[in-house]
Motif scaffolding. Structure first.
Motif, PDB file in Angstrom:
ATOM      1  N   LYS A  68     -81.403  -7.467 -27.798  1.00 44.95           N
ATOM      2  CA  LYS A  68     -82.811  -8.746 -28.670  1.00 44.95           C
ATOM      3  C   LYS A  68     -82.025 -10.019 -27.828  1.00 44.95           C
ATOM      4  O   LYS A  68     -81.239 -10.199 -27.595  1.00 44.95           O
ATOM      5  CB  LYS A  68     -81.258  -8.682 -30.024  1.00 44.95           C
ATOM      6  CG  LYS A  68     -81.536  -8.234 -30.514  1.00 44.95           C
ATOM      7  CD  LYS A  68     -83.269  -6.873 -31.039  1.00 44.95           C
ATOM      8  CE  LYS A  68     -82.705  -5.893 -32.054  1.00 44.95           C
ATOM      9  NZ  LYS A  68     -84.178  -5.174 -31.819  1.00 44.95           N
ATOM     10  N   GLY A  69     -83.320 -10.321 -27.566  1.00 46.63           N
ATOM     11  CA  GLY A  69     -82.839 -11.605 -26.593  1.00 46.63           C
ATOM     12  C   GLY A  69     -82.926 -11.348 -25.394  1.00 46.63           C
ATOM     13  O   GLY A  69     -82.639 -10.005 -24.597  1.00 46.63           O
ATOM     14  N   ASP A  70     -83.418 -11.783 -24.189  1.00 45.56           N
ATOM     15  CA  ASP A  70     -83.305 -12.573 -22.514  1.00 45.56           C
ATOM     16  C   ASP A  70     -82.114 -12.213 -22.122  1.00 45.56           C
ATOM     17  O   ASP A  70     -81.767 -12.555 -20.893  1.00 45.56           O
ATOM     18  CB  ASP A  70     -84.139 -12.388 -22.317  1.00 45.56           C
ATOM     19  CG  ASP A  70     -85.676 -11.908 -22.502  1.00 45.56           C
ATOM     20  OD1 ASP A  70     -85.693 -11.126 -23.085  1.00 45.56           O
ATOM     21  OD2 ASP A  70     -86.681 -12.576 -23.190  1.00 45.56           O
ATOM     22  N   ARG A  71     -80.682 -12.803 -22.944  1.00 44.35           N
ATOM     23  CA  ARG A  71     -80.055 -13.813 -21.905  1.00 44.35           C
ATOM     24  C   ARG A  71     -78.532 -12.438 -22.379  1.00 44.35           C
ATOM     25  O   ARG A  71     -77.746 -11.878 -22.635  1.00 44.35           O
ATOM     26  CB  ARG A  71     -78.741 -14.923 -22.947  1.00 44.35           C
ATOM     27  CG  ARG A  71     -79.572 -16.113 -22.900  1.00 44.35           C
ATOM     28  CD  ARG A  71     -79.136 -17.279 -22.697  1.00 44.35           C
ATOM     29  NE  ARG A  71     -79.839 -18.161 -22.321  1.00 44.35           N
ATOM     30  CZ  ARG A  71     -79.784 -19.334 -22.042  1.00 44.35           C
ATOM     31  NH1 ARG A  71     -78.044 -19.978 -21.540  1.00 44.35           N
ATOM     32  NH2 ARG A  71     -80.675 -20.624 -21.859  1.00 44.35           N
ATOM     33  N   ALA A  72     -78.605 -11.868 -20.705  1.00 47.14           N
ATOM     34  CA  ALA A  72     -77.822 -10.858 -20.275  1.00 47.14           C
ATOM     35  C   ALA A  72     -76.964 -11.076 -19.864  1.00 47.14           C
ATOM     36  O   ALA A  72     -75.458 -10.716 -20.680  1.00 47.14           O
ATOM     37  CB  ALA A  72     -78.527  -9.594 -18.589  1.00 47.14           C
ATOM     38  N   ALA A  80     -75.731 -11.337 -10.699  1.00 45.96           N
ATOM     39  CA  ALA A  80     -74.584 -11.857 -11.503  1.00 45.96           C
ATOM     40  C   ALA A  80     -73.749 -12.147  -9.391  1.00 45.96           C
ATOM     41  O   ALA A  80     -73.330 -13.085  -9.918  1.00 45.96           O
ATOM     42  CB  ALA A  80     -73.898 -11.840 -12.359  1.00 45.96           C
ATOM     43  N   GLU A  81     -73.355 -10.918  -9.003  1.00 48.54           N
ATOM     44  CA  GLU A  81     -72.421 -10.835  -8.477  1.00 48.54           C
ATOM     45  C   GLU A  81     -73.334 -11.878  -7.046  1.00 48.54           C
ATOM     46  O   GLU A  81     -72.490 -12.825  -6.378  1.00 48.54           O
ATOM     47  CB  GLU A  81     -72.887  -9.656  -7.654  1.00 48.54           C
ATOM     48  CG  GLU A  81     -71.178  -8.721  -8.762  1.00 48.54           C
ATOM     49  CD  GLU A  81     -71.206  -7.436  -8.229  1.00 48.54           C
ATOM     50  OE1 GLU A  81     -71.026  -6.928  -6.710  1.00 48.54           O
ATOM     51  OE2 GLU A  81     -70.238  -6.548  -9.334  1.00 48.54           O
ATOM     52  N   ARG A  82     -74.455 -11.866  -6.676  1.00 48.60           N
ATOM     53  CA  ARG A  82     -75.727 -12.302  -5.496  1.00 48.60           C
ATOM     54  C   ARG A  82     -74.973 -14.005  -6.368  1.00 48.60           C
ATOM     55  O   ARG A  82     -75.005 -14.503  -4.967  1.00 48.60           O
ATOM     56  CB  ARG A  82     -76.764 -12.454  -5.588  1.00 48.60           C
ATOM     57  CG  ARG A  82     -76.497 -10.790  -5.245  1.00 48.60           C
ATOM     58  CD  ARG A  82     -77.993 -10.256  -4.913  1.00 48.60           C
ATOM     59  NE  ARG A  82     -78.654 -11.162  -3.814  1.00 48.60           N
ATOM     60  CZ  ARG A  82     -80.157 -11.518  -3.524  1.00 48.60           C
ATOM     61  NH1 ARG A  82     -81.433 -10.393  -4.130  1.00 48.60           N
ATOM     62  NH2 ARG A  82     -80.622 -11.583  -2.422  1.00 48.60           N
ATOM     63  N   ARG A 124     -82.590 -11.222 -18.598  1.00 48.01           N
ATOM     64  CA  ARG A 124     -83.519  -9.688 -18.240  1.00 48.01           C
ATOM     65  C   ARG A 124     -84.093  -9.794 -19.525  1.00 48.01           C
ATOM     66  O   ARG A 124     -83.247  -9.649 -20.574  1.00 48.01           O
ATOM     67  CB  ARG A 124     -82.304  -8.851 -17.968  1.00 48.01           C
ATOM     68  CG  ARG A 124     -83.126  -7.976 -17.051  1.00 48.01           C
ATOM     69  CD  ARG A 124     -81.913  -6.784 -17.016  1.00 48.01           C
ATOM     70  NE  ARG A 124     -80.925  -6.114 -18.017  1.00 48.01           N
ATOM     71  CZ  ARG A 124     -79.648  -6.032 -17.859  1.00 48.01           C
ATOM     72  NH1 ARG A 124     -78.932  -7.219 -17.066  1.00 48.01           N
ATOM     73  NH2 ARG A 124     -79.306  -6.525 -18.777  1.00 48.01           N
ATOM     74  N   ALA A 125     -85.151  -9.294 -19.471  1.00 52.12           N
ATOM     75  CA  ALA A 125     -86.583  -8.954 -20.589  1.00 52.12           C
ATOM     76  C   ALA A 125     -85.069  -8.032 -21.648  1.00 52.12           C
ATOM     77  O   ALA A 125     -85.073  -6.373 -21.109  1.00 52.12           O
ATOM     78  CB  ALA A 125     -87.443  -8.657 -20.384  1.00 52.12           C
ATOM     79  N   ASN A 148     -69.299  -6.026 -19.970  1.00 56.89           N
ATOM     80  CA  ASN A 148     -69.756  -6.576 -21.105  1.00 56.89           C
ATOM     81  C   ASN A 148     -71.565  -6.626 -21.122  1.00 56.89           C
ATOM     82  O   ASN A 148     -72.010  -5.716 -22.303  1.00 56.89           O
ATOM     83  CB  ASN A 148     -70.236  -7.986 -21.346  1.00 56.89           C
ATOM     84  CG  ASN A 148     -68.252  -8.470 -22.173  1.00 56.89           C
ATOM     85  OD1 ASN A 148     -68.274  -6.808 -22.902  1.00 56.89           O
ATOM     86  ND2 ASN A 148     -67.852  -9.231 -21.803  1.00 56.89           N
ATOM     87  N   ASP A 149     -71.915  -6.138 -19.554  1.00 57.58           N
ATOM     88  CA  ASP A 149     -73.295  -6.344 -19.689  1.00 57.58           C
ATOM     89  C   ASP A 149     -73.719  -4.411 -19.299  1.00 57.58           C
ATOM     90  O   ASP A 149     -75.056  -3.883 -20.174  1.00 57.58           O
ATOM     91  CB  ASP A 149     -73.529  -6.787 -18.453  1.00 57.58           C
ATOM     92  CG  ASP A 149     -75.819  -6.695 -18.636  1.00 57.58           C
ATOM     93  OD1 ASP A 149     -76.496  -6.605 -19.092  1.00 57.58           O
ATOM     94  OD2 ASP A 149     -75.774  -6.762 -17.097  1.00 57.58           O
TER      95      ASP A 149
END
Length: 254
Positions: free
Chosen positions: A143-147, A106-108, A135-136, A172-173
């Motif tokens: 749950k789910g992949d949207r980090a 995210a920073e990149r 991310r898996a 939050n991540d």
């Protein structure tokens, strides 16, 4: 097993699922884009970037896209844009992305967006910005992949506002990782992630610091650190006295 596709310009959004399906069959990003564009009568106005799980990538800019339009790609990335002030925009994005290797994705991604904006960005001005990291198991509660999934739809300085949200999203991540591990009974791992969450929240002066401190107290207590839990709880209550109600409900902390 991660693949990514971005569609732009006069976008044909079927390129997304189409490219993913072709990649899953074993085709390379370049081959996938060749097939998709060949079958598209409007390919001259399309742009797309594709990155496969093995890091191979490709970028496509149709000759009818509004200038300046073009892209660059390499191992693990593809960057493209249209109606830009010039090629230095994508060149700056590529350079910063490569130089930031080792930092959180995210920073990149944000650094690349900021670099492109500083290099001239969109020739019409600016209005919105979006950042997505998958991310898996990275979704809420594992749950789910949207980090990380954040967007600024309308702002005078969308990149600056996105940067503020990126810092919050990174907190939050980490927090989500800590709480998911806590819920799954993974002692030690939950504490590692939660301490990282606290450090990030303090470093970025996140407004959710009291709640982060509260959950740090919960997780420290679960890991046998009563003194540390008390210290975190005291700080949390000093910042937000209303959390005392939750502590009373939780019992052990009270």
């Amino acid at each position: 097993g991660v693949r990514a596709v971005a569609t732009q310009a006069s976008a044909n959004t079927t390129y997304g699922p189409g490219a993913l399906e072709l990649l899953a069959r074993g085709l390379t990003p370049a081959e996938a884009l060749a097939i998709l564009t060949r079958a598209d009568s409007g390919q001259g106005q399309r742009q797309a970037g594709v990155v496969a799980a093995d890091g191979s990538s490709a970028t496509f800019t149709g000759p009818g896209c509004n200038a300046w339009a073009g892209g660059r790609n390499g191992p693990g990335y593809a960057v493209q844009g249209n109606i830009l002030t010039g090629e230095p925009v994508v060149a700056a994005m590529e350079k910063v992305f490569l130089e930031s290797a080792g930092k959180p994705l995210a920073e990149r991604l944000f650094a690349a967006l900021a670099a492109g904006d500083a290099a001239g960005g969109d020739s019409r001005g600016k209005q919105s910005a979006v950042l997505l990291v998958s991310r898996a198991g990275g979704g809420y509660g594992g749950k789910g992949d949207r980090a990380i999934d954040i967007r600024v739809d309308d702002h005078a300085e969308p990149i600056i506002e996105l940067g503020r949200l990126v810092n919050l999203a990174l907190v939050n991540d980490l927090w989500n990782r800590g709480w998911a591990a806590f819920r799954d009974g993974k002692r030690g791992e939950d504490l590692k992630w939660q301490e990282m969450t606290l450090a990030k929240a303090e470093a970025t002066r996140a407004g959710i610091l009291p709640e982060v401190l509260y959950d740090t107290a919960v997780i420290r207590l679960a890991n046998g650190d009563k003194a540390g839990a008390r210290a975190a709880l005291d700080r949390a209550l000093a910042l937000n006295p209303k959390l005392a109600q939750q502590a009373a409900v939780d019992g052990d902390l009270a």
